[in-house]
Design a protein around this motif. Structure first.
Motif, PDB file in Angstrom:
ATOM      1  N   ARG A  77       2.292   0.783 -17.908  1.00 42.29           N
ATOM      2  CA  ARG A  77       2.977   1.923 -17.305  1.00 42.29           C
ATOM      3  C   ARG A  77       4.478   1.319 -16.989  1.00 42.29           C
ATOM      4  N   VAL A  78       4.541   0.105 -16.493  1.00 40.14           N
ATOM      5  CA  VAL A  78       5.685  -0.609 -16.226  1.00 40.14           C
ATOM      6  C   VAL A  78       6.335  -0.911 -17.311  1.00 40.14           C
ATOM      7  N   ARG A  79       5.705  -1.189 -18.322  1.00 43.92           N
ATOM      8  CA  ARG A  79       6.502  -1.783 -19.538  1.00 43.92           C
ATOM      9  C   ARG A  79       7.170  -0.635 -20.321  1.00 43.92           C
ATOM     10  N   GLN A  80       6.821   0.518 -19.827  1.00 47.08           N
ATOM     11  CA  GLN A  80       7.555   1.704 -20.323  1.00 47.08           C
ATOM     12  C   GLN A  80       8.934   1.835 -19.776  1.00 47.08           C
ATOM     13  N   HIS A  81       9.318   1.035 -18.783  1.00 49.10           N
ATOM     14  CA  HIS A  81      10.753   0.992 -18.164  1.00 49.10           C
ATOM     15  C   HIS A  81      11.452  -0.392 -18.177  1.00 49.10           C
ATOM     16  N   VAL A  82      10.700  -1.571 -18.122  1.00 52.16           N
ATOM     17  CA  VAL A  82      11.151  -2.790 -18.065  1.00 52.16           C
ATOM     18  C   VAL A  82      10.354  -3.831 -19.011  1.00 52.16           C
ATOM     19  N   ASP A  83      10.815  -4.691 -19.809  1.00 52.71           N
ATOM     20  CA  ASP A  83       9.860  -5.704 -20.750  1.00 52.71           C
ATOM     21  C   ASP A  83       9.316  -6.640 -19.781  1.00 52.71           C
ATOM     22  N   GLY A  84       9.039  -6.862 -18.655  1.00 50.31           N
ATOM     23  CA  GLY A  84       8.381  -7.674 -17.556  1.00 50.31           C
ATOM     24  C   GLY A  84       8.730  -7.628 -16.299  1.00 50.31           C
ATOM     25  N   LEU A  85       8.372  -8.487 -15.289  1.00 55.31           N
ATOM     26  CA  LEU A  85       8.638  -8.646 -13.851  1.00 55.31           C
ATOM     27  C   LEU A  85       8.926 -10.038 -13.690  1.00 55.31           C
ATOM     28  N   ASP A  86       9.906 -10.100 -12.858  1.00 52.34           N
ATOM     29  CA  ASP A  86      10.248 -11.441 -11.980  1.00 52.34           C
ATOM     30  C   ASP A  86       9.784 -11.388 -10.662  1.00 52.34           C
ATOM     31  N   GLY A  87       9.598 -10.276 -10.098  1.00 47.80           N
ATOM     32  CA  GLY A  87       9.185 -10.183  -8.591  1.00 47.80           C
ATOM     33  C   GLY A  87       8.347  -8.717  -8.199  1.00 47.80           C
ATOM     34  N   VAL A  88       7.488  -8.815  -7.495  1.00 51.20           N
ATOM     35  CA  VAL A  88       6.498  -7.860  -7.042  1.00 51.20           C
ATOM     36  C   VAL A  88       6.665  -7.867  -5.444  1.00 51.20           C
ATOM     37  N   VAL A  89       6.793  -6.603  -4.955  1.00 47.97           N
ATOM     38  CA  VAL A  89       7.098  -6.222  -3.452  1.00 47.97           C
ATOM     39  C   VAL A  89       5.622  -5.509  -3.083  1.00 47.97           C
ATOM     40  N   HIS A  90       4.643  -6.104  -2.197  1.00 53.81           N
ATOM     41  CA  HIS A  90       3.490  -5.328  -1.680  1.00 53.81           C
ATOM     42  C   HIS A  90       3.960  -4.876  -0.221  1.00 53.81           C
ATOM     43  N   SER A  91       4.158  -3.512  -0.284  1.00 58.19           N
ATOM     44  CA  SER A  91       4.493  -2.998   0.874  1.00 58.19           C
ATOM     45  C   SER A  91       3.599  -1.719   1.246  1.00 58.19           C
ATOM     46  N   ILE A  92       2.183  -2.262   1.353  1.00 55.64           N
ATOM     47  CA  ILE A  92       1.165  -1.199   1.410  1.00 55.64           C
ATOM     48  C   ILE A  92      -0.018  -1.431   2.648  1.00 55.64           C
ATOM     49  N   ALA A  93      -0.116  -0.469   3.419  1.00 55.24           N
ATOM     50  CA  ALA A  93      -1.225  -0.692   4.475  1.00 55.24           C
ATOM     51  C   ALA A  93      -1.688   0.664   4.848  1.00 55.24           C
ATOM     52  N   TYR A  94      -2.732   0.597   5.377  1.00 54.22           N
ATOM     53  CA  TYR A  94      -3.363   1.942   5.757  1.00 54.22           C
ATOM     54  C   TYR A  94      -4.515   1.735   6.700  1.00 54.22           C
ATOM     55  N   GLY A  95      -4.524   2.332   7.405  1.00 54.63           N
ATOM     56  CA  GLY A  95      -5.611   2.395   8.404  1.00 54.63           C
ATOM     57  C   GLY A  95      -6.387   3.522   8.823  1.00 54.63           C
ATOM     58  N   PRO A  96      -7.778   4.336   8.828  1.00 52.10           N
ATOM     59  CA  PRO A  96      -7.904   5.339   9.247  1.00 52.10           C
ATOM     60  C   PRO A  96      -8.062   5.429  10.760  1.00 52.10           C
ATOM     61  N   GLN A  97      -7.933   6.661  11.480  1.00 47.50           N
ATOM     62  CA  GLN A  97      -7.828   6.533  12.961  1.00 47.50           C
ATOM     63  C   GLN A  97      -8.715   5.482  13.563  1.00 47.50           C
ATOM     64  N   GLY A  98     -10.046   5.700  13.109  1.00 50.84           N
ATOM     65  CA  GLY A  98     -10.902   4.794  13.616  1.00 50.84           C
ATOM     66  C   GLY A  98     -10.979   3.234  13.444  1.00 50.84           C
ATOM     67  N   ALA A  99      -9.951   2.838  12.809  1.00 45.45           N
ATOM     68  CA  ALA A  99      -9.231   1.479  12.602  1.00 45.45           C
ATOM     69  C   ALA A  99      -8.496   0.998  13.794  1.00 45.45           C
ATOM     70  N   PHE A 100      -8.014   2.083  14.649  1.00 39.74           N
ATOM     71  CA  PHE A 100      -7.601   1.754  15.949  1.00 39.74           C
ATOM     72  C   PHE A 100      -8.015   1.835  17.022  1.00 39.74           C
ATOM     73  N   HIS A 101      -9.373   1.814  17.014  1.00 43.57           N
ATOM     74  CA  HIS A 101     -10.252   1.571  18.221  1.00 43.57           C
ATOM     75  C   HIS A 101     -11.243   0.458  17.950  1.00 43.57           C
ATOM     76  N   PHE A 102     -11.041  -0.669  18.233  1.00 48.29           N
ATOM     77  CA  PHE A 102     -11.738  -1.831  17.995  1.00 48.29           C
ATOM     78  C   PHE A 102     -13.174  -1.794  18.180  1.00 48.29           C
ATOM     79  N   LEU A 103     -13.682  -1.392  19.297  1.00 48.84           N
ATOM     80  CA  LEU A 103     -15.162  -1.581  19.621  1.00 48.84           C
ATOM     81  C   LEU A 103     -15.869  -0.418  19.038  1.00 48.84           C
ATOM     82  N   ASP A 104     -15.092   0.616  18.640  1.00 52.64           N
ATOM     83  CA  ASP A 104     -15.842   1.688  18.260  1.00 52.64           C
ATOM     84  C   ASP A 104     -15.729   1.823  16.595  1.00 52.64           C
ATOM     85  N   GLY A 105     -14.773   1.007  16.166  1.00 57.37           N
ATOM     86  CA  GLY A 105     -14.716   1.528  14.705  1.00 57.37           C
ATOM     87  C   GLY A 105     -15.446   1.233  13.719  1.00 57.37           C
TER      88      GLY A 105
END
Length: 254
Positions: A77-105
């Motif tokens: 899918r990326v090759r449909q727009h560019v012929d390769g990559l020189d860099g990748v940025v990972h800016s992905i994070a997710y935590g369900p609400q339970g992940a913000f309750h340490f002892l009860d998660g």
């Protein structure tokens, strides 16, 4: 074309709104001469509207980092727009609400946070490897300093610790491929991600008192510039590193 990233092809994940670090990374990368491709998931129409705010139009490809079919098809899918990559940025994070309750998660919430926020760095990077052959490239992720326990962050802090360790192991295993893997540890910012963190204001309040050079919760630009610098050729032998862009809070004592 001149600029720090002149002629480079960069994939940026995690662009949702113009308040995000990812958006400003894409913006600065374009201004520094890069061709940018974005990924989005779930709210593609919003990502596409946000992409329209960049200096130049940027294509958006769908990517769910928990879906192996998406990962397997990413290179094509990326090759449909560019012929390769020189860099990748990972800016992905997710935590369900339970992940913000340490002892009860519970494990369902914790495992979701770890998969999306940490394991996905490995998944994304290996999916992009065919695009970085044979020259290699630079992978840069975004973390929130996981060397200490923060108020309210709980299992997301554990997930960030896993992210930081994952980056080091990727740096170890992919160095022979010419791939550098580094992280930017950014201070807190008011963003869509921040809205999902219970007690974010209490966490962010630390920066009002402890950042010796100051910190603006509404300015993603410094963190984005750190990412762009690590994407560039100015750090050709830096890998497995964590660069703090947090106003200096990480080095302050009591």
């Amino acid at each position: 074309m001149s600029g720090l990233l002149a002629g480079k092809r960069i994939l940026v994940t995690g662009v949702l709104t113009e308040a995000s670090i990812a958006f400003h990374t894409a913006r600065i990368a374009q201004l520094e001469g890069a061709d940018v491709v974005l990924t989005g998931f779930g709210r593609l129409s919003l990502v596409e509207r946000t992409a329209g705010m960049l200096p130049k139009p940027a294509p958006v490809v769908e990517l769910d980092v928990t879906d192996q079919e998406h990962l397997d098809g990413l290179a094509d899918r990326v090759r449909q727009h560019v012929d390769g990559l020189d860099g990748v940025v990972h800016s992905i994070a997710y935590g369900p609400q339970g992940a913000f309750h340490f002892l009860d998660g519970d494990w369902a919430d914790v495992s979701a946070a770890v998969q999306v926020s940490a394991y996905s760095l490995k998944s994304l990077t290996t999916a992009c490897l065919p695009l970085m052959e044979p020259r290699g490239g630079s992978v840069v992720g975004v973390t929130f300093d996981a060397t200490v326990a923060w108020p309210k962050y709980d299992w997301m802090g554990v997930a960030k610790a896993a992210l930081e360790s994952t980056s080091r192991y990727l740096a170890r295993d992919l160095g022979a491929n010419g791939v550098r893997c580094n992280l930017v540890a950014a201070g807190p910012l008011r963003s869509m991600a921040a809205k999902s963190i219970p007690g974010f204001s209490e966490l962010a309040d630390v920066w009002h008192h402890r950042a010796p050079i100051g910190w603006d919760l509404g300015d993603p630009d410094p963190a984005a510039r750190g990412i762009v610098a690590l994407l560039s050729d100015f750090f050709p032998r830096t890998t497995g590193e964590i660069v703090h862009v947090d106003g200096g809070v990480h080095m302050m004592g009591a």
